[in-house]
Design a protein around this motif. Structure first.
Motif, PDB file in Angstrom:
ATOM      1  N   MET A   1      11.678  -1.935  -2.904  1.00 23.44           N
ATOM      2  CA  MET A   1      10.364  -1.711  -2.353  1.00 23.44           C
ATOM      3  C   MET A   1      10.495  -0.904  -1.063  1.00 23.44           C
ATOM      4  N   MET A   2       9.604   0.065  -0.869  1.00 25.12           N
ATOM      5  CA  MET A   2       9.620   0.886   0.347  1.00 25.12           C
ATOM      6  C   MET A   2       9.106   0.080   1.534  1.00 25.12           C
ATOM      7  N   LYS A   3       9.750   0.245   2.670  1.00 22.10           N
ATOM      8  CA  LYS A   3       9.304  -0.450   3.879  1.00 22.10           C
ATOM      9  C   LYS A   3       7.976   0.119   4.363  1.00 22.10           C
ATOM     10  N   ASN A   4       7.842   1.446   4.348  1.00 21.18           N
ATOM     11  CA  ASN A   4       6.607   2.090   4.791  1.00 21.18           C
ATOM     12  C   ASN A   4       6.265   3.204   3.806  1.00 21.18           C
TER      13      ASN A   4
ATOM     14  N   GLN B   1       4.717   6.548   5.156  1.00 23.23           N
ATOM     15  CA  GLN B   1       5.681   7.378   5.884  1.00 23.23           C
ATOM     16  C   GLN B   1       6.658   8.040   4.910  1.00 23.23           C
ATOM     17  N   THR B   2       7.144   7.298   3.928  1.00 25.42           N
ATOM     18  CA  THR B   2       8.081   7.845   2.942  1.00 25.42           C
ATOM     19  C   THR B   2       7.438   8.968   2.148  1.00 25.42           C
TER      20      THR B   2
END
Length: 80
Positions: free
Chosen positions: A1-4, A7-8
């Protein structure tokens, strides 16, 4: 899972020199066009592109505002 995720995704968008925009013609068939990267963006939901105001694309957006944009990182073969 992407943290942000925003932003990514924003980083992927900002690194691309070409984007693909889609519009619908009068018979509701899709038209895709390669464009230079957006002039400006707000987050990952609002984008500004440069084109001639008399272009077919502008006419199509005025008649039907449904649209899509695709950004592709060809080196990593991923897009958004």
């Amino acid at each position: 899972m992407m943290k942000n995720p925003e932003q990514t995704i924003g980083n992927l968008i900002d690194k691309q020199s070409v984007s693909f925009i889609g519009s619908m013609d009068q018979d509701c068939f899709p038209n895709m066009k390669a464009m230079l990267s957006p002039r400006k963006r707000e987050g990952i939901s609002t984008f500004w592109f440069t084109t001639n105001t008399s272009s077919m694309r502008v006419t199509q957006y005025l008649e039907n505002p449904k649209a899509c944009i695709y950004f592709c990182d060809e080196q990593l073969f991923r897009g958004v």
